[in-house]
Design a protein around this motif. Structure first.
Motif, PDB file in Angstrom:
ATOM      1  N   GLY A  61     -22.384   8.967   8.570  1.00  0.00           N
ATOM      2  CA  GLY A  61     -22.145  10.376   8.374  1.00  0.00           C
ATOM      3  C   GLY A  61     -20.694  10.784   8.484  1.00  0.00           C
ATOM      4  N   ARG A  62     -19.808   9.908   8.956  1.00  0.00           N
ATOM      5  CA  ARG A  62     -18.399  10.249   9.049  1.00  0.00           C
ATOM      6  C   ARG A  62     -17.728  10.090   7.691  1.00  0.00           C
ATOM      7  NH1 ARG A  62     -15.710   6.653  11.761  1.00  0.00           N
ATOM      8  NH2 ARG A  62     -17.378   5.075  11.782  1.00  0.00           N
ATOM      9  N   THR A  63     -16.535  10.665   7.560  1.00  0.00           N
ATOM     10  CA  THR A  63     -15.785  10.608   6.301  1.00  0.00           C
ATOM     11  C   THR A  63     -14.444   9.937   6.548  1.00  0.00           C
ATOM     12  OG1 THR A  63     -16.823  12.641   5.530  1.00  0.00           O
ATOM     13  CG2 THR A  63     -14.809  11.955   4.420  1.00  0.00           C
ATOM     14  N   SER A  64     -14.048   9.045   5.660  1.00  0.00           N
ATOM     15  CA  SER A  64     -12.771   8.342   5.723  1.00  0.00           C
ATOM     16  C   SER A  64     -11.965   8.688   4.486  1.00  0.00           C
ATOM     17  CB  SER A  64     -12.983   6.828   5.795  1.00  0.00           C
ATOM     18  OG  SER A  64     -11.763   6.145   5.645  1.00  0.00           O
ATOM     19  N   VAL A  65     -10.658   8.917   4.679  1.00  0.00           N
ATOM     20  CA  VAL A  65      -9.747   9.231   3.578  1.00  0.00           C
ATOM     21  C   VAL A  65      -8.779   8.064   3.425  1.00  0.00           C
ATOM     22  CG1 VAL A  65      -7.987  10.793   2.725  1.00  0.00           C
ATOM     23  CG2 VAL A  65      -9.955  11.696   3.958  1.00  0.00           C
ATOM     24  N   ALA A  66      -8.735   7.481   2.238  1.00  0.00           N
ATOM     25  CA  ALA A  66      -7.855   6.349   1.934  1.00  0.00           C
ATOM     26  C   ALA A  66      -6.783   6.799   0.950  1.00  0.00           C
ATOM     27  CB  ALA A  66      -8.640   5.184   1.350  1.00  0.00           C
ATOM     28  N   VAL A  67      -5.549   6.470   1.259  1.00  0.00           N
ATOM     29  CA  VAL A  67      -4.410   6.833   0.420  1.00  0.00           C
ATOM     30  C   VAL A  67      -3.656   5.558   0.088  1.00  0.00           C
ATOM     31  CG1 VAL A  67      -2.316   8.211   0.220  1.00  0.00           C
ATOM     32  CG2 VAL A  67      -4.253   9.073   1.555  1.00  0.00           C
ATOM     33  N   SER A  68      -3.323   5.359  -1.179  1.00  0.00           N
ATOM     34  CA  SER A  68      -2.609   4.155  -1.607  1.00  0.00           C
ATOM     35  C   SER A  68      -1.661   4.505  -2.732  1.00  0.00           C
ATOM     36  CB  SER A  68      -3.578   3.054  -2.043  1.00  0.00           C
ATOM     37  OG  SER A  68      -4.422   3.524  -3.072  1.00  0.00           O
ATOM     38  N   LEU A  69      -0.508   3.872  -2.731  1.00  0.00           N
ATOM     39  CA  LEU A  69       0.509   4.031  -3.765  1.00  0.00           C
ATOM     40  C   LEU A  69       0.691   2.682  -4.452  1.00  0.00           C
ATOM     41  CD1 LEU A  69       2.638   5.968  -5.020  1.00  0.00           C
ATOM     42  CD2 LEU A  69       4.288   4.998  -3.411  1.00  0.00           C
ATOM     43  N   TYR A  70       0.370   2.623  -5.746  1.00  0.00           N
ATOM     44  CA  TYR A  70       0.440   1.378  -6.520  1.00  0.00           C
ATOM     45  C   TYR A  70       1.627   1.433  -7.474  1.00  0.00           C
ATOM     46  CZ  TYR A  70      -4.227   0.049  -4.932  1.00  0.00           C
ATOM     47  OH  TYR A  70      -5.296  -0.317  -4.162  1.00  0.00           O
ATOM     48  N   ARG A  71       2.176   0.266  -7.760  1.00  0.00           N
ATOM     49  CA  ARG A  71       3.246   0.121  -8.743  1.00  0.00           C
ATOM     50  C   ARG A  71       2.852  -0.947  -9.758  1.00  0.00           C
ATOM     51  NH1 ARG A  71       6.088   0.892  -3.885  1.00  0.00           N
ATOM     52  NH2 ARG A  71       7.666   2.546  -3.942  1.00  0.00           N
ATOM     53  N   ARG A  72       3.221  -0.707 -11.019  1.00  0.00           N
ATOM     54  CA  ARG A  72       2.966  -1.720 -12.057  1.00  0.00           C
ATOM     55  C   ARG A  72       4.243  -2.532 -12.241  1.00  0.00           C
ATOM     56  NH1 ARG A  72       1.089  -0.659 -18.305  1.00  0.00           N
ATOM     57  NH2 ARG A  72       3.313  -0.134 -18.531  1.00  0.00           N
ATOM     58  N   VAL A  73       4.169  -3.819 -11.951  1.00  0.00           N
ATOM     59  CA  VAL A  73       5.315  -4.721 -11.975  1.00  0.00           C
ATOM     60  C   VAL A  73       5.232  -5.606 -13.207  1.00  0.00           C
ATOM     61  CG1 VAL A  73       6.591  -6.477 -10.692  1.00  0.00           C
ATOM     62  CG2 VAL A  73       5.360  -4.682  -9.457  1.00  0.00           C
ATOM     63  N   SER A 133       0.280  -2.943  -4.438  1.00  0.00           N
ATOM     64  CA  SER A 133       0.579  -1.919  -3.439  1.00  0.00           C
ATOM     65  C   SER A 133       1.150  -2.599  -2.201  1.00  0.00           C
ATOM     66  CB  SER A 133      -0.685  -1.140  -3.066  1.00  0.00           C
ATOM     67  OG  SER A 133      -0.417  -0.227  -2.017  1.00  0.00           O
ATOM     68  N   GLU A 134       2.213  -2.013  -1.649  1.00  0.00           N
ATOM     69  CA  GLU A 134       2.822  -2.576  -0.444  1.00  0.00           C
ATOM     70  C   GLU A 134       1.965  -2.300   0.787  1.00  0.00           C
ATOM     71  OE1 GLU A 134       6.729  -1.069  -0.055  1.00  0.00           O
ATOM     72  OE2 GLU A 134       7.481  -2.029  -1.872  1.00  0.00           O
ATOM     73  N   LYS A 135       1.424  -1.081   0.894  1.00  0.00           N
ATOM     74  CA  LYS A 135       0.630  -0.702   2.063  1.00  0.00           C
ATOM     75  C   LYS A 135      -0.604   0.074   1.625  1.00  0.00           C
ATOM     76  CE  LYS A 135       4.267  -0.446   5.568  1.00  0.00           C
ATOM     77  NZ  LYS A 135       4.940   0.413   6.585  1.00  0.00           N
TER      78      LYS A 135
END
Length: 559
Positions: free
Chosen positions: A46-58, A73-75
């Motif tokens: 029932g809990r909610t998790s928020v995931a954030v990611s920054l991707y780069r195309r190499v 993605s680095e992190k």
């Protein structure tokens, strides 16, 4: 188990296809696209998790010259509310795989987290204005979309916990510390509850509450009040989670490696309880650094380690009371006998064979050099096939050993002959000196050296000692040279000694000194020159640098 459901709160994706048409040098390693994605995931409980990611195309180039690209993605970061109603921010480094977790108590941290990623997105878009949009808003609407995503994150995560409400016994400056330093104080309104959170309800005792109130949980001291043997894993976890730097200007020590943790666990499990309690009373940085040094010589993966099974016997033999600190325990561990562990016995066998062949080759080369000095025909030159024959090698080494023994005997015989020749020469020389001394003594004894001054020759050591006492000089120490050199005294009419002389066969008069080793002129004045002239008339020579001749004229006959 129901699956997790997720939906996107924000999805922005821009690419620049113009890089694919450039040369190899320009394409290699170039960033040709960027993507920011914020997802809300509904967890099964029932809990909610928020995931954030920054991707780069190499973009990269293959060996064939063709270009290809991939997204990376680095992190990876995520935020979720725990079962204890705390908000946790987790970051995973894709290159190292290391995960870091911290609790969030401030809205500013959430905003800085999202705005930091969006700033990188806008920076790339500003440097690549020709990039085309695949997903998300237009460049001028990115800020509004990010603010809307932050508001949506607040709705999914809920209100952030307040530090003062959840940790009433701690101050706000504890927020920057590791979670292990403040989690025992969660929802605790007295230190008794803190002790129960640390040790459990069954193991709780009142002294534990007093220790939790008196001491800081970032040290190991509070373990000392625990009734019974402290679990070793507790100590390892405390050492691993504790910052060992004791000042603002000191850099924190590196975390314990898996090998160090394994070595410390092996040492502490073999340490008697009284010694363990004394170690637990030390500051954590001291115990951690000392035990880590001891573990470095026990948990080696490749070669030498220590026989830790003997540690209890060594402690018992020395006496538990004499092991007062972790430093004493480290010294005992380092003094344990070393054992050799080879993880690749087949490889070590081949290395040993190669080393033996190298040693045998050097022996063969030394043998061939040695036999060059032998008479022709007495020894055979060896090659590698012949040297591998055990019978020939034993015979050759025996021949070399016999030759070395003969040379040693010859050198000893020559040395003995030289010493004997020197001894005979010394005997002959001493006999000549003795004969000369007797003749010179007969010539000088009782002669007049100058008006009112006579010469007296010493015949025994007692006379030299008496003269030395009268003139306060060291002539008494020349007793061993009696009858080899001539020792005479210049006496006045009353029989008082005024000067001492040493006359040798090779140099003549070497010393002519008065009281306190003064020069002859200071002792006799002008009469000193008359004494020198009188000795010259008796055919006694003088050394050119004789002692006591200051202010006097040397005779013609000098050495």
């Amino acid at each position: 188990m129901p699956e997790r459901t997720e939906h996107a709160l924000l999805y922005i994706k821009y690419v620049d296809d113009g890089l694919a048409e450039q040369g190899v040098v320009a394409v290699e390693g170039a960033i040709s696209g960027i993507s920011l994605r914020i997802l809300a995931r509904a967890l099964p409980d029932g809990r909610t998790s928020v995931a954030v990611s920054l991707y780069r195309r190499v973009h990269r180039m293959r060996a064939s010259g063709k270009a290809f690209h991939y997204w990376t993605s680095e992190k990876l970061t995520s935020m979720a509310r725990t079962k204890k109603d705390l908000v946790v921010l987790r970051e995973i480094d894709r290159r190292t795989g290391k995960s870091t977790t911290r609790h969030v108590f401030s809205e500013a941290l959430v905003e800085s987290w999202i705005h930091g990623l969006s700033w990188r997105l806008r920076e790339w878009m500003h440097s690549n204005p020709q990039a085309r949009r695949l997903e998300g808003p237009a460049p001028e609407e990115v800020d509004n979309a990010v603010n809307e995503a932050i508001a949506a994150i607040r709705e999914h995560i809920g209100e952030l916990p307040k530090w003062n409400d959840r940790f009433p016994l701690l101050k706000d400056d504890r927020q920057d510390r590791q979670a292990s330093a403040y989690l025992p104080y969660l929802d605790a309104h007295d230190h008794a509850q803190v002790a129960k959170n640390l040790f459990g309800v069954r193991a709780y005792r009142r002294p534990l509450a007093r220790e939790a109130e008196r001491l800081d949980t970032s040290t190991l001291n509070w373990f000392a009040m625990f009734r019974g043997l402290v679990p070793v894993d507790w100590l390892i976890d405390a050492m691993r989670a504790t910052q060992t730097a004791s000042g603002h200007n000191l850099m924190p020590q590196p975390s314990l490696t898996s090998l160090q943790q394994r070595g410390i666990r092996s040492i502490l499990r073999r340490t008697p309880q009284p010694v363990l309690r004394r170690i637990l009373k030390e500051p954590v940085h001291q115990a951690r650094c000392t035990l880590a040094d001891a573990a470095d010589c026990t948990a080696h993966r490749l070669a030498v380690t220590r026989d830790l099974d003997l540690l209890p016997e060594i402690i018992a033999a020395r006496g538990q009371r004499r092991v007062r600190s972790s430093r004493d325990l480290e010294h005992l561990v380092r003094d344990l006998p070393a054992i050799q562990r080879w993880h690749n016995p087949r490889g070590q066998t081949s290395v040993r064979v190669v080393l033996e062949e190298i040693h045998a080759l050097r022996e063969m080369e030394a043998y061939n050099r040695e036999i060059r000095l032998f008479p022709e025909g007495t020894a055979q030159v060896a090659d590698w096939d012949l040297w591998k024959d055990e019978a020939f090698r034993v015979q050759a080494l025996g021949l070399i050993e016999d030759r070395r023994r003969e040379l040693m005997v010859a050198r000893d015989r020559e040395r003995h002959e030289r010493e004997e020749a020197r001894r005979l020469e010394r005997i002959v020389s001493q006999a000549q000196r003795h004969q000369w001394a007797l003749q010179t003594a007969e010539l000088l004894d009782g002669r007049e050296a100058a008006p009112g001054l006579n010469l007296v020759v010493a015949r025994d050591a007692e006379t030299l000692s008496r003269w030395g006492a009268m003139l306060n000089n060291c002539i008494g120490g020349y007793a061993r040279e009696l009858e080899l050199d001539v020792f005479a005294a210049v006496c006045d009419a009353d029989g008082d000694v005024r000067l001492n002389l040493q006359i040798t066969q090779s140099h003549g008069v070497e010393q002519i000194l008065g009281k306190y080793n003064r020069d002859a002129v200071r002792e006799l004045g002008e009469a000193a020159q008359q004494v020198v002239d009188g000795l010259d008339a008796m055919e006694v020579s003088f050394r050119s640098d004789a002692l006591g001749m200051g202010g006097l004229r040397l005779p013609q006959k000098t050495h």
